[in-house]
Write an enzyme that holds these catalytic residues in place. Structure first.
Site, PDB file in Angstrom:
ATOM      1  N   GLN A 193       0.838  -1.199   0.000  1.00 20.47           N
ATOM      2  CA  GLN A 193       0.000   0.000   0.000  1.00 20.47           C
ATOM      3  C   GLN A 193       0.874   1.249   0.000  1.00 20.47           C
ATOM      4  O   GLN A 193       1.277   1.741   1.052  1.00 20.47           O
ATOM      5  CB  GLN A 193      -0.950  -0.008   1.198  1.00 20.47           C
ATOM      6  CG  GLN A 193      -1.960   1.109   1.092  1.00 20.47           C
ATOM      7  CD  GLN A 193      -3.070   1.002   2.093  1.00 20.47           C
ATOM      8  OE1 GLN A 193      -3.140   0.085   2.899  1.00 20.47           O
ATOM      9  NE2 GLN A 193      -3.961   1.964   2.049  1.00 20.47           N
ATOM     10  N   PHE A 194       1.128   1.778  -1.207  1.00 24.92           N
ATOM     11  CA  PHE A 194       1.989   2.950  -1.339  1.00 24.92           C
ATOM     12  C   PHE A 194       1.394   4.174  -0.663  1.00 24.92           C
ATOM     13  O   PHE A 194       2.115   5.102  -0.284  1.00 24.92           O
ATOM     14  CB  PHE A 194       2.296   3.237  -2.813  1.00 24.92           C
ATOM     15  CG  PHE A 194       1.176   3.879  -3.575  1.00 24.92           C
ATOM     16  CD1 PHE A 194       1.122   5.254  -3.716  1.00 24.92           C
ATOM     17  CD2 PHE A 194       0.175   3.110  -4.157  1.00 24.92           C
ATOM     18  CE1 PHE A 194       0.095   5.855  -4.425  1.00 24.92           C
ATOM     19  CE2 PHE A 194      -0.849   3.692  -4.864  1.00 24.92           C
ATOM     20  CZ  PHE A 194      -0.902   5.079  -5.000  1.00 24.92           C
ATOM     21  N   THR A 195       0.079   4.201  -0.449  1.00 28.20           N
ATOM     22  CA  THR A 195      -0.552   5.375   0.144  1.00 28.20           C
ATOM     23  C   THR A 195      -0.135   5.604   1.598  1.00 28.20           C
ATOM     24  O   THR A 195      -0.416   6.663   2.160  1.00 28.20           O
ATOM     25  CB  THR A 195      -2.085   5.305   0.047  1.00 28.20           C
ATOM     26  OG1 THR A 195      -2.550   4.153   0.748  1.00 28.20           O
ATOM     27  CG2 THR A 195      -2.538   5.250  -1.410  1.00 28.20           C
TER      28      THR A 195
END
Length: 148
Positions: free
Chosen positions: A78-80
């Protein structure tokens, strides 16, 4: 590197309306990777995550680790987690690792976890996923490699 660890009684990843993977008792782990992260960073984070004693023992004390309860892992990239919300209302994601670097480390984390935990399931890197969980407790821990 950031891990958001949620103790769960059930969690799943759905892609295109189909359940891709799921676990029962264990951890749903959202994984954020930046370009400065290395396999050494990953090893440190994995060791800390697997060693967390956040499951209840016979006396109701959070004294047991994932292995002690035959816990399972659901690992989701999850890059967020590297969102920068300082300016305006639209987050910037420039602190997130490049897709190639992040995917390489994500796959490394999966393989290292499989050496220690019997059931390790995953999301699909870069896919549009729907993640569901029953957060047990609720119990959520955020591990940040800059703070370990």
């Amino acid at each position: 590197m950031k891990f958001v660890i949620q103790r769960t009684t059930h969690a799943s990843v759905t892609i295109d309306g189909e359940i891709h993977s799921e676990i029962d008792k264990g951890f749903l782990v959202l994984i954020g990777i930046c370009d400065a992260d290395t396999t050494d960073t990953a090893d440190k984070m994995i060791k800390k995550m697997i060693g967390l004693r956040i499951f209840e023992d016979a006396n109701g004390k959070t004294n047991l680790a994932l292995k002690d309860v035959d816990g399972q892992l659901l690992l989701v990239s999850q890059f967020t987690l590297y969102a920068d919300c300082k300016k305006g209302n639209r987050p910037s994601f420039i602190k997130a690792g490049s897709p190639q670097h992040a995917e390489e480390l994500y796959r490394y984390i999966i393989e290292e976890c499989k050496k220690q935990i019997q059931i390790v399931n995953t999301g699909v890197f870069g896919a549009d996923m729907k993640v569901s969980l029953v957060n047990d407790g609720p119990f959520t821990i955020v591990l940040d490699s800059d703070e370990l």
